[in-house]
Design a protein around this motif. Structure first.
Motif, PDB file in Angstrom:
ATOM      1  N   ALA A 123       1.662  66.627  34.640  1.00 44.91           N
ATOM      2  CA  ALA A 123       2.219  66.361  33.314  1.00 44.91           C
ATOM      3  C   ALA A 123       2.742  64.927  33.254  1.00 44.91           C
ATOM      4  CB  ALA A 123       3.340  67.351  33.011  1.00 44.91           C
ATOM      5  N   ALA A 177      -0.119  62.681  32.831  1.00 45.80           N
ATOM      6  CA  ALA A 177      -0.615  62.769  31.455  1.00 45.80           C
ATOM      7  C   ALA A 177       0.273  61.976  30.496  1.00 45.80           C
ATOM      8  CB  ALA A 177      -0.686  64.236  31.022  1.00 45.80           C
ATOM      9  N   THR A 180      -0.383  58.352  30.967  1.00 42.01           N
ATOM     10  CA  THR A 180      -1.677  58.004  30.375  1.00 42.01           C
ATOM     11  C   THR A 180      -1.561  57.859  28.863  1.00 42.01           C
ATOM     12  OG1 THR A 180      -2.687  59.336  32.116  1.00 42.01           O
ATOM     13  CG2 THR A 180      -4.105  58.670  30.295  1.00 42.01           C
ATOM     14  N   PHE A 181      -0.790  58.761  28.286  1.00 45.33           N
ATOM     15  CA  PHE A 181      -0.557  58.753  26.837  1.00 45.33           C
ATOM     16  C   PHE A 181       0.149  57.459  26.413  1.00 45.33           C
ATOM     17  CE2 PHE A 181       2.085  59.780  23.160  1.00 45.33           C
ATOM     18  CZ  PHE A 181       1.180  60.404  22.320  1.00 45.33           C
TER      19      PHE A 181
END
Ligand SMILES: Nc1ncnc2c1ncn2[C@@H]1O[C@H](COP(=O)(O)OP(=O)(O)OP(=O)(O)O)[C@@H](O)[C@H]1O
Ligand SMILES: [Mg+2]
Lengths: 443, 255
Positions: A153, A156, A159-160
């Protein structure tokens, strides 16, 4: 070393080599003795003088933070009888572990001149995911799986953020401020209103509350010394092979001796029984080798790999980096992924220390993390600073929190002092930057 | 040197065009650069000089036209492709990182590694040797931060960076624009030395004294068109000024 050179100074160089006179049109064929100095020449005294010169030119690094740490340490020792106890010392280290890790995480993006205001809530949300997945009452996943999910998470989230900052071009301040708000809501939804998850996994609790056997502490110190020695020797061999001078080897021994003495004192203090007569507590807290590993690995990446060098280059002059063929977008993007992932680790250390995760977990910590990096000497303008600086800065902030807590002062004082220290550190940063700029103008 | 330069050209531009939307900036420009020669590119503000070299650097590809290197046609779509062909650019606004030292700047984007980690010794040595081969004498230490260097020294580092990896064509966009007299001298001497080492040099400058001091050929761009490319020895200041201002054109002398 950095005195202003006169246009045609052909005098002897520090290394004692005298330059041959060269006619206007013939370039000389270089030989080993013709190399330009690299600032490593000379005795320990010369090196010390060069270092002082750099400090005076505004390149202070973690020096103000180290001085601040020493002053605060002495001050609190005098003010509180509890401060200088083995128990409080161990407590200080475990309190600091979260902030050191968060400060190092943030350093990766601050070096780019960016910021991640969502690092704290990233720790919060990912730990919320972790406890909910691992909790026997809900999903009851094995804890390694739950932890892997939390780390994923984190990746992620990074990355976002990286996508919006690096690809879309939205200022990181805005993107991460948005996440700072949004994730508080997400965390509330995951945890439930007023909810609190107690951590019952012994392995996780042990990170901050367990200690290594006393012998393991000494082995850890030995390991640090050996790694430090080997990397120094390897560097020296490479330089020797390339035919460029090395720093006097005395400096290496001095450095190792300093690590041995400081590290030795720390391990010795931690090896004393700080528990009661019934339950002995002794040894280095388990979190310490984890934090050291992150520090070593991160420093390795920043100092010795292309990724690290390019990160600094982008922080210094992004356009220059682009023209050098560096894929600026990707390097930036990855920095945010590293930051968010390390923020998960910071969250893990904090959760282990506190023993529970609630809906507000991680909300307040991010500014302390930024403060840690800046106080330690990482420049908010980008391009300057090291992970070790952030670690020292985090120790300063932690010692303030810890010491003031022992003095029974009103809770608000802590925030006031920490905020004051942050502004002071940012001022030092800006002033030293100005001074470096001043020397740029000299012709 | 007064003769039209013989031998194969290093780089040849044939009829290149470049426009930004409706604005046509380069309207069929041809240019020839020879190895070991300094070709000066002059022209008034906005004539298209920077646009012309950005195409060669692969930063801003041309719309049409041909680029020949060693007589062979090449496509330039990125800085790395240009660098692979030995084309290096020293930009008008210096592309150096203040927070890095001289060696780190010279090797930025093409660091030497072994086992995935930097070979600092090798980089330091190559940087030092390159600076030496250009007879650079004012730099005290190759491990100085670039922020501590003077304007001329920075320009020197930028030029040394461009020849570090055996560049064949070095393009300099107004390298002396911000420099004092002594430092301009040094940079011009450096430009000559590059050419003596067989490198083709394309020098953009507004300073005609500099141009006549170092150039073998002079190419004049006027409103996106190449109005002249002549040996420096066959022309003079007034002539070049006339081309730059458009009062003289290639076909009808003295329009
Ligand atoms: N990215 C761009 N978009 C639109 N127009 C551009 C762009 N880049 C350049 N131009 C235009 O192209 C023309 C030529 O610009 P260029 O920078 O090549 O001139 P120059 O000869 O280098 O001038 P100077 O001597 O002032 O540096 C100018 O009119 C400029 O406005
Ligand atoms: Mg221009």
């Amino acid at each position: 070393m950095s005195a202003t050179p006169t246009p045609e100074s052909t005098s002897a160089e520090p290394g004692g080599r005298v330059e041959r006179s060269v006619t206007e049109s013939t370039g000389i064929v270089p030989t080993a003795t013709d190399l330009i100095a690299s600032g490593v020449e000379g005795s320990v005294r010369d090196q010390a003088r060069g270092y002082l010169q750099r400090v005076r030119n505004g390149d202070m690094g973690a020096l103000p933070a180290i001085a601040g740490f020493v002053v605060l340490f002495v001050l609190f020792s005098l003010l509180s009888p509890y401060f200088l106890t083995e128990r409080n010392f161990a407590n200080l280290l475990t309190q600091a572990a979260t902030l050191v890790t968060l400060g190092m995480a943030l350093t990766f993006v601050i070096l780019l001149g960016e910021i991640d205001l969502s690092a704290g809530v990233t720790a919060g949300v990912t730990m919320a995911i972790f406890v909910v997945l691992a909790d026997p009452g809900t999903f009851a996943l094995p804890w390694p799986l739950a932890l892997a999910a939390a780390l994923l998470a984190g990746v992620a989230i990074g990355t976002f953020i990286g996508f919006f900052v690096s690809r879309v071009g939205i200022p990181s301040f805005v993107v991460t401020l948005g996440l700072f708000l949004g994730f508080q809501g997400l965390q509330l939804i995951i945890i439930g209103d007023g909810g609190l998850y107690r951590i019952q996994i012994p392995e996780i609790l042990a990170i901050q509350n367990g200690t290594m056997p006393v012998w393991a502490g000494w082995v850890l110190l030995g390991l640090v010394l050996v790694v430090s020695l080997l990397s120094s020797l390897l560097d020296r061999r490479r330089r020797a092979r390339a035919g460029v001078p090395n720093r006097t080897i005395a400096l290496m021994w001095i450095r190792l001796a300093a690590i041995a003495v400081v590290g030795g004192i720390i391990v010795a203090v931690l090896s004393v029984n700080r528990g009661g007569a019934f339950a002995a507590i002794e040894g280095v807290p388990i979190v310490v080798p984890f934090v050291l590993a992150i520090l070593f690995l991160g420093t390795f990446v920043l100092d010795r790999t292309k990724y690290g060098r390019w990160l600094y280059a982008i922080g210094g002059n992004a356009e220059a980096a682009r023209r050098s063929g560096i894929k600026v977008v990707n390097i930036r993007w990855i920095a945010f992924v590293i930051c968010s992932t390390l923020a998960v680790m910071a969250g893990l250390f904090s959760a282990s220390k506190v023993g529970s995760v609630d809906a507000a977990f991680g909300r307040d910590i991010v500014l302390s993390g930024v403060a840690a990096a800046v106080v330690g000497g990482v420049s908010l303008f980008g391009g300057r600073g090291r992970l070790a600086h952030a670690a020292v800065g985090a120790l300063v902030i932690s010692v303030i929190t810890n010491g003031l807590g022992l003095l029974n002062l009103p809770g608000g004082v802590n925030y006031l002092v920490t905020g004051g220290v942050l502004i002071l550190a940012a001022t030092v940063d800006a002033v030293s930057r100005l001074r470096a700029g001043g020397s740029l103008m000299r012709t | 040197m007064a003769e039209p330069t013989p031998g194969t050209p290093l780089v040849e531009l044939i009829d290149v065009h470049k426009g930004f939307g409706p604005v046509s900036v380069l309207k069929g420009v041809s240019l020839t650069v020879y190895p070991g020669k300094v070709t000066a590119l002059v022209g008034d503000n906005g004539a298209g000089k920077s646009t012309l070299i950005k195409g060669l650097a692969g930063v801003q590809p041309y719309d049409s036209g041909q680029v020949l290197v060693d007589g062979r046609r090449v496509d330039l779509h990125g800085p790395r492709e240009a660098a692979a062909l030995g084309i290096e650019v020293v930009y008008q606004d210096l592309a150096l990182c203040d927070n890095l030292d001289i060696v780190q700047n010279m090797f930025l984007g093409r660091e030497e590694t072994s086992w995935g980690t930097f070979d600092e010794g090798r980089m330091e040595r190559e940087a030092s040797e390159t600076l030496r081969s250009l007879s650079v004498r004012t730099v005290k230490s190759v491990r100085q931060k670039v922020s501590s260097l003077s304007g001329g020294q920075r320009q020197t580092v930028a030029i040394a960076r461009s020849v570090l990896k055996k560049a064949r064509l070095v393009i300099l966009d107004e390298p002396t624009a911000a420099l004092g007299v002594a430092q301009t001298e040094q940079v011009l001497a450096l430009v000559r030395r590059l050419a003596e080492q067989g490198v083709g040099v394309l020098l953009i400058s507004h300073n005609l004294a500099d141009v006549f001091a170092v150039a073998d050929d002079i190419a004049v761009l006027y409103l996106g068109q190449m109005v002249a490319q002549i040996p420096a020895a066959d022309t003079d200041r007034d002539d070049v000024v006339a081309y730059i201002t458009g009062s003289k054109s290639p076909e009808g002398e003295a329009a």
